[in-house]
Design a protein around this motif. Structure first.
Motif, PDB file in Angstrom:
ATOM      1  N   LYS A 147      10.450   9.618  -0.880  1.00  0.00           N
ATOM      2  CA  LYS A 147       9.582   9.740   0.297  1.00  0.00           C
ATOM      3  C   LYS A 147       8.452   8.710   0.263  1.00  0.00           C
ATOM      4  O   LYS A 147       7.825   8.493  -0.759  1.00  0.00           O
ATOM      5  CB  LYS A 147       8.995  11.156   0.339  1.00  0.00           C
ATOM      6  N   GLY A 148       8.231   8.104   1.405  1.00  0.00           N
ATOM      7  CA  GLY A 148       7.170   7.124   1.547  1.00  0.00           C
ATOM      8  C   GLY A 148       7.628   5.688   1.362  1.00  0.00           C
ATOM      9  O   GLY A 148       6.888   4.756   1.664  1.00  0.00           O
ATOM     10  N   GLU A 196       9.639   3.112   2.839  1.00  0.00           N
ATOM     11  CA  GLU A 196      10.204   2.894   4.179  1.00  0.00           C
ATOM     12  C   GLU A 196      11.639   2.347   4.159  1.00  0.00           C
ATOM     13  O   GLU A 196      12.457   2.729   4.992  1.00  0.00           O
ATOM     14  CB  GLU A 196       9.282   1.958   4.968  1.00  0.00           C
TER      15      GLU A 196
END
Length: 168
Positions: free
Chosen positions: A78-79, A81
């Motif tokens: 997560k995070g 991109e």
């Protein structure tokens, strides 16, 4: 024997049942990397993260009486991109309802959802001894992508972890 089920997104009210099903796998040993059962309070943050993410839900399969199993779709790293189109999948079915088509129904539903949401790559991380899950993944076109030899230790019993993946 196939069982008729309804599949829906999980809600906060499902936490205790989802925890109970997960703990069956922990108690059976060599099916998940956790070695101790979890309390609902310990699983609450996990469920909340899925309830707050429209692209990464938890789906439950239920009959007229209870939840029989669930399937979660989690963001990968997560995070980051560049990895936004990849997701990790996990699923657990109540032991009393194995071999009744619950896992397959959840998988079909989740694959359709992931494709509609624009996810491109799915993978599952599991213990190499979890042959039932490997069979389900293979049935749905997942392939073995990686093996981490003897990474899990269960009181001196070392088990490899495997990654099964699928492009959708």
């Amino acid at each position: 024997m196939k069982k008729s089920v309804t599949i829906r997104k999980a809600t906060r009210g499902d936490l205790h049942r989802l925890t109970s099903i997960y703990n069956q796998a922990v108690e059976a040993g060599l099916r998940t990397a956790n070695t101790r059962t979890q309390a609902p309070a310990e699983r609450k943050e996990w469920l909340e993260s899925h309830l707050n993410s429209p692209k990464h839900p938890v789906f439950v399969a239920e009959d007229d009486v209870e939840i029989l199993g669930y399937f979660s779709i989690s963001p990968y790293r997560k995070g980051r991109e560049a990895l936004r189109f990849a997701a990790e999948v996990s699923y657990y079915v109540d032991f009393e309802h194995h071999q009744k088509g619950i896992g397959a129904a959840l998988m079909e539903h989740a694959l359709h959802f992931c494709k509609k949401e624009g996810l491109k790559t799915l993978f599952a991380i599991l213990l190499e001894t979890n042959t039932a899950s490997i069979a389900l993944l293979t049935k749905f076109g997942f392939e073995k992508w990686a093996r981490l030899p003897n990474i899990a230790d269960f009181g001196g019993i070392e088990i490899s972890q495997v990654y099964y993946g699928k492009r959708i």
